[in-house]
Design an enzyme around this catalytic site. Sequence first.
Site, PDB file in Angstrom:
ATOM      1  N   HIS A  72     -45.779  70.152  43.468  1.00  0.00           N
ATOM      2  CA  HIS A  72     -46.029  71.185  42.451  1.00  0.00           C
ATOM      3  C   HIS A  72     -45.808  70.596  41.067  1.00  0.00           C
ATOM      4  O   HIS A  72     -44.717  70.131  40.752  1.00  0.00           O
ATOM      5  CB  HIS A  72     -45.089  72.376  42.664  1.00  0.00           C
ATOM      6  CG  HIS A  72     -45.544  73.292  43.750  1.00  0.00           C
ATOM      7  ND1 HIS A  72     -45.432  74.665  43.669  1.00  0.00           N
ATOM      8  CD2 HIS A  72     -46.134  73.032  44.930  1.00  0.00           C
ATOM      9  CE1 HIS A  72     -45.924  75.200  44.776  1.00  0.00           C
ATOM     10  NE2 HIS A  72     -46.355  74.235  45.560  1.00  0.00           N
ATOM     11  N   TYR A 200     -41.280  82.828  38.559  1.00  0.00           N
ATOM     12  CA  TYR A 200     -39.953  83.388  38.289  1.00  0.00           C
ATOM     13  C   TYR A 200     -40.166  84.533  37.295  1.00  0.00           C
ATOM     14  O   TYR A 200     -40.642  84.285  36.187  1.00  0.00           O
ATOM     15  CB  TYR A 200     -39.026  82.353  37.651  1.00  0.00           C
ATOM     16  CG  TYR A 200     -38.621  81.195  38.545  1.00  0.00           C
ATOM     17  CD1 TYR A 200     -39.438  80.082  38.718  1.00  0.00           C
ATOM     18  CD2 TYR A 200     -37.398  81.215  39.213  1.00  0.00           C
ATOM     19  CE1 TYR A 200     -39.044  79.019  39.532  1.00  0.00           C
ATOM     20  CE2 TYR A 200     -36.994  80.152  40.026  1.00  0.00           C
ATOM     21  CZ  TYR A 200     -37.827  79.064  40.175  1.00  0.00           C
ATOM     22  OH  TYR A 200     -37.432  78.017  40.979  1.00  0.00           O
ATOM     23  N   PRO A 292     -29.114  80.177  43.053  1.00  0.00           N
ATOM     24  CA  PRO A 292     -30.342  79.476  43.443  1.00  0.00           C
ATOM     25  C   PRO A 292     -31.466  79.465  42.401  1.00  0.00           C
ATOM     26  O   PRO A 292     -32.509  78.843  42.627  1.00  0.00           O
ATOM     27  CB  PRO A 292     -30.800  80.243  44.708  1.00  0.00           C
ATOM     28  CG  PRO A 292     -30.115  81.553  44.650  1.00  0.00           C
ATOM     29  CD  PRO A 292     -28.870  81.392  43.857  1.00  0.00           C
ATOM     30  N   TYR A 384     -35.448  70.945  35.538  1.00  0.00           N
ATOM     31  CA  TYR A 384     -36.013  71.516  36.766  1.00  0.00           C
ATOM     32  C   TYR A 384     -36.445  70.426  37.746  1.00  0.00           C
ATOM     33  O   TYR A 384     -36.234  70.542  38.948  1.00  0.00           O
ATOM     34  CB  TYR A 384     -37.202  72.440  36.424  1.00  0.00           C
ATOM     35  CG  TYR A 384     -37.615  73.295  37.609  1.00  0.00           C
ATOM     36  CD1 TYR A 384     -36.966  74.500  37.889  1.00  0.00           C
ATOM     37  CD2 TYR A 384     -38.641  72.899  38.468  1.00  0.00           C
ATOM     38  CE1 TYR A 384     -37.332  75.284  38.981  1.00  0.00           C
ATOM     39  CE2 TYR A 384     -39.011  73.667  39.562  1.00  0.00           C
ATOM     40  CZ  TYR A 384     -38.347  74.858  39.799  1.00  0.00           C
ATOM     41  OH  TYR A 384     -38.709  75.632  40.893  1.00  0.00           O
TER      42      TYR A 384
HETATM   43  P1  RFL Z   1     -24.673  73.630  54.421  1.00  0.00           P
HETATM   44  O1  RFL Z   1     -26.155  73.704  54.512  1.00  0.00           O
HETATM   45  O2  RFL Z   1     -23.935  74.913  54.209  1.00  0.00           O
HETATM   46  O3  RFL Z   1     -24.157  72.911  55.734  1.00  0.00           O
HETATM   47  C1  RFL Z   1     -22.786  72.888  56.078  1.00  0.00           C
HETATM   48  C2  RFL Z   1     -22.694  72.729  57.569  1.00  0.00           C
HETATM   49  O4  RFL Z   1     -21.314  72.635  57.935  1.00  0.00           O
HETATM   50  C3  RFL Z   1     -21.076  73.467  59.057  1.00  0.00           C
HETATM   51  N1  RFL Z   1     -19.638  73.857  59.043  1.00  0.00           N
HETATM   52  C4  RFL Z   1     -18.711  73.273  59.833  1.00  0.00           C
HETATM   53  N2  RFL Z   1     -18.806  72.311  60.766  1.00  0.00           N
HETATM   54  C5  RFL Z   1     -17.653  71.950  61.401  1.00  0.00           C
HETATM   55  N3  RFL Z   1     -16.445  72.542  61.161  1.00  0.00           N
HETATM   56  C6  RFL Z   1     -16.316  73.505  60.240  1.00  0.00           C
HETATM   57  N4  RFL Z   1     -15.132  74.065  59.985  1.00  0.00           N
HETATM   58  C7  RFL Z   1     -17.481  73.918  59.528  1.00  0.00           C
HETATM   59  N5  RFL Z   1     -17.729  74.842  58.551  1.00  0.00           N
HETATM   60  C8  RFL Z   1     -19.022  74.771  58.287  1.00  0.00           C
HETATM   61  C9  RFL Z   1     -22.015  74.646  58.880  1.00  0.00           C
HETATM   62  O5  RFL Z   1     -22.285  75.315  60.114  1.00  0.00           O
HETATM   63  C10 RFL Z   1     -23.244  73.942  58.312  1.00  0.00           C
HETATM   64  O6  RFL Z   1     -24.141  73.541  59.307  1.00  0.00           O
HETATM   65  O7  RFL Z   1     -24.193  72.643  53.252  1.00  0.00           O
HETATM   66  P2  RFL Z   1     -24.888  71.279  52.710  1.00  0.00           P
HETATM   67  O8  RFL Z   1     -25.281  70.397  53.865  1.00  0.00           O
HETATM   68  O9  RFL Z   1     -24.012  70.757  51.655  1.00  0.00           O
HETATM   69  O10 RFL Z   1     -26.289  71.741  52.075  1.00  0.00           O
HETATM   70  C11 RFL Z   1     -26.312  72.568  50.916  1.00  0.00           C
HETATM   71  C12 RFL Z   1     -27.560  73.457  50.945  1.00  0.00           C
HETATM   72  O11 RFL Z   1     -27.625  74.129  52.185  1.00  0.00           O
HETATM   73  C13 RFL Z   1     -27.544  74.483  49.799  1.00  0.00           C
HETATM   74  O12 RFL Z   1     -27.073  73.898  48.608  1.00  0.00           O
HETATM   75  C14 RFL Z   1     -28.957  75.046  49.521  1.00  0.00           C
HETATM   76  O13 RFL Z   1     -29.444  75.760  50.609  1.00  0.00           O
HETATM   77  C15 RFL Z   1     -28.950  75.959  48.282  1.00  0.00           C
HETATM   78  N6  RFL Z   1     -30.253  76.576  48.023  1.00  0.00           N
HETATM   79  C16 RFL Z   1     -31.253  75.881  47.389  1.00  0.00           C
HETATM   80  N7  RFL Z   1     -31.081  74.586  47.052  1.00  0.00           N
HETATM   81  C17 RFL Z   1     -32.097  73.857  46.474  1.00  0.00           C
HETATM   82  O14 RFL Z   1     -31.896  72.672  46.164  1.00  0.00           O
HETATM   83  N8  RFL Z   1     -33.349  74.403  46.245  1.00  0.00           N
HETATM   84  C18 RFL Z   1     -33.612  75.703  46.563  1.00  0.00           C
HETATM   85  O15 RFL Z   1     -34.751  76.139  46.394  1.00  0.00           O
HETATM   86  C19 RFL Z   1     -32.539  76.513  47.121  1.00  0.00           C
HETATM   87  N9  RFL Z   1     -32.744  77.783  47.462  1.00  0.00           N
HETATM   88  C20 RFL Z   1     -30.483  77.925  48.385  1.00  0.00           C
HETATM   89  C21 RFL Z   1     -31.746  78.495  48.078  1.00  0.00           C
HETATM   90  C22 RFL Z   1     -29.505  78.668  49.053  1.00  0.00           C
HETATM   91  C23 RFL Z   1     -29.755  79.975  49.381  1.00  0.00           C
HETATM   92  N10 RFL Z   1     -28.723  80.679  50.078  1.00  0.00           N
HETATM   93  C24 RFL Z   1     -28.949  81.445  51.231  1.00  0.00           C
HETATM   94  C25 RFL Z   1     -27.335  80.406  49.789  1.00  0.00           C
HETATM   95  C26 RFL Z   1     -32.008  79.810  48.401  1.00  0.00           C
HETATM   96  C27 RFL Z   1     -31.002  80.570  49.028  1.00  0.00           C
HETATM   97  C28 RFL Z   1     -31.319  82.021  49.303  1.00  0.00           C
HETATM   98  C1  PHB Z   2     -37.176  79.220  47.902  1.00  0.00           C
HETATM   99  O1  PHB Z   2     -38.376  79.006  48.124  1.00  0.00           O
HETATM  100  O2  PHB Z   2     -36.400  79.623  48.797  1.00  0.00           O
HETATM  101  C2  PHB Z   2     -36.656  79.042  46.520  1.00  0.00           C
HETATM  102  C3  PHB Z   2     -37.474  78.463  45.565  1.00  0.00           C
HETATM  103  C4  PHB Z   2     -36.998  78.309  44.266  1.00  0.00           C
HETATM  104  C5  PHB Z   2     -35.728  78.729  43.949  1.00  0.00           C
HETATM  105  C6  PHB Z   2     -34.898  79.276  44.913  1.00  0.00           C
HETATM  106  C7  PHB Z   2     -35.360  79.441  46.215  1.00  0.00           C
HETATM  107  O3  PHB Z   2     -35.285  78.595  42.670  1.00  0.00           O
END
Ligand code: RFL
Ligand code: PHB
Length: 389
Positions: A72, A200, A292, A384
């Site tokens: 993108h 957005y 996010p 970004y």
């Molecule tokens: P995770 O993905 O939370 O993985 C952690 C893992 O550790 C396990 N765990 C344990 N294992 C053993 N013993 C324990 N005591 C444990 N406690 C936990 C868990 O089960 C899990 O499998 O962390 P990690 O790997 O650091 O990754 C981080 C990302 O997941 C997170 O930053 C992103 O998802 C955030 N995020 C976004 N990030 C982006 O860069 N671009 C995006 O577009 C974006 N959109 C988002 C997002 C997060 C969202 N939510 C739901 C919080 C959109 C949303 C809605």
């Molecule tokens: C997504 O596609 O889940 C998404 C994309 C952009 C954002 C956050 C989440 O800033």
Amino acid sequence: MKTQVGIIGGGPSGLLLSQLLHRKGIDTIVLERQSRDYVLSRIRAGVLERGFARLLHEAGVGDRMEQEGEAHTGFYLAQDDALLHVDLKKHSGTNVIVYGQTEVTRDLYAARDAMGGTVIHNAADVTPHDLQSDAPSLTYRIGDDTHRIGCDFVIGCDGFHGVSRKSIPADKMRLFERVYPFGWLGVLSRTPPVSDELIYARHDRGFALCSMRNRNLSRYYIQVALDEKVEDWSDDRFWAELKRRLPRAVADALVTGASIEKSIAPLRSFVAEPMRWGRLFLAGDAAHIVPPTGAKGLNSAGADIHYLYHALTRYYETGQMDGLDRYSETALARNWKTQRFSWWMTSLLHTFPEQGAFGQRIQQSDLAYLFSSEAALTSLAENYVGLPY
Ligand code: RFL
Ligand code: PHB
């Protein structure tokens, strides 16, 4: 059991580090509390920075992202009926890639399997020990059996609710936190995205985001109050509210359909300092959380993994600890810039209960300034697409 690097958490951070180190001949064991199916059922990030994509290539897991992910070169900011284009290519010289975190994680599991990497699922009561010594260890339980793994280093990749950060004494850490007075209600639907690029939208009723996973899989979000319950949001109610917050032409073009996932995520900014305690190093969501809005969570985790990967490789190749000694400072310096950007983009686009008329005008002029200044657009685009590391 023994390994060189014991990793807690089999999300994207833990798997990526394990994969990168394995390719340098460094042995790791990943302990994950959940089942693989559970980890792969979480719908999260969608936007990858080029730096993160490079890291996936370095780990040998970039092929499917390259084929199926979409580059993108821009996105839109909407306000009422106006649609303002942010040309990332023009203002930063590069682009982002739309490829879901679920697919990244799936590719990493496939690569770990192919290399015979050890990922232990359903590991209960994971506990780090002797973190201040040169010989830390990890214990965990499967059913009635408790196991111990001796290692050189423990890496905490276990997300915000994990055990790693909590094993650092409270008086050795400083926590910084902002909890926002709203969350995001997200819907995944098997419908064509309304736009080729993300939108957005700032609206008096609240923020909205149109995103996607592929040509027939859309991801939409709307800002909701913290006390909202998913059960109270039928698909019809969600689509109607989303349309109200989008420019008329976009709302008219929106293809709706049954949701295949619907969930509410709270918004939080959080940083733990330092990211190290003895032989324990924190990475990703275990150390920091961003709202996010700037699509930065997974990408910041990627930056941590990049620094750790190089510091650990240096240690095993030369015996030098200097990279590891600098890790916390280096990772935090980049992370705070990402925190600032994510906070700013959240502040720009959301409706805050207490912002008042003055706050609203400031928000509107922040947007107006953005589109009257090449410098402001360049700053937005630079952040970004991701700061360098
Ligand atoms: P995770 O993905 O939370 O993985 C952690 C893992 O550790 C396990 N765990 C344990 N294992 C053993 N013993 C324990 N005591 C444990 N406690 C936990 C868990 O089960 C899990 O499998 O962390 P990690 O790997 O650091 O990754 C981080 C990302 O997941 C997170 O930053 C992103 O998802 C955030 N995020 C976004 N990030 C982006 O860069 N671009 C995006 O577009 C974006 N959109 C988002 C997002 C997060 C969202 N939510 C739901 C919080 C959109 C949303 C809605
Ligand atoms: C997504 O596609 O889940 C998404 C994309 C952009 C954002 C956050 C989440 O800033």
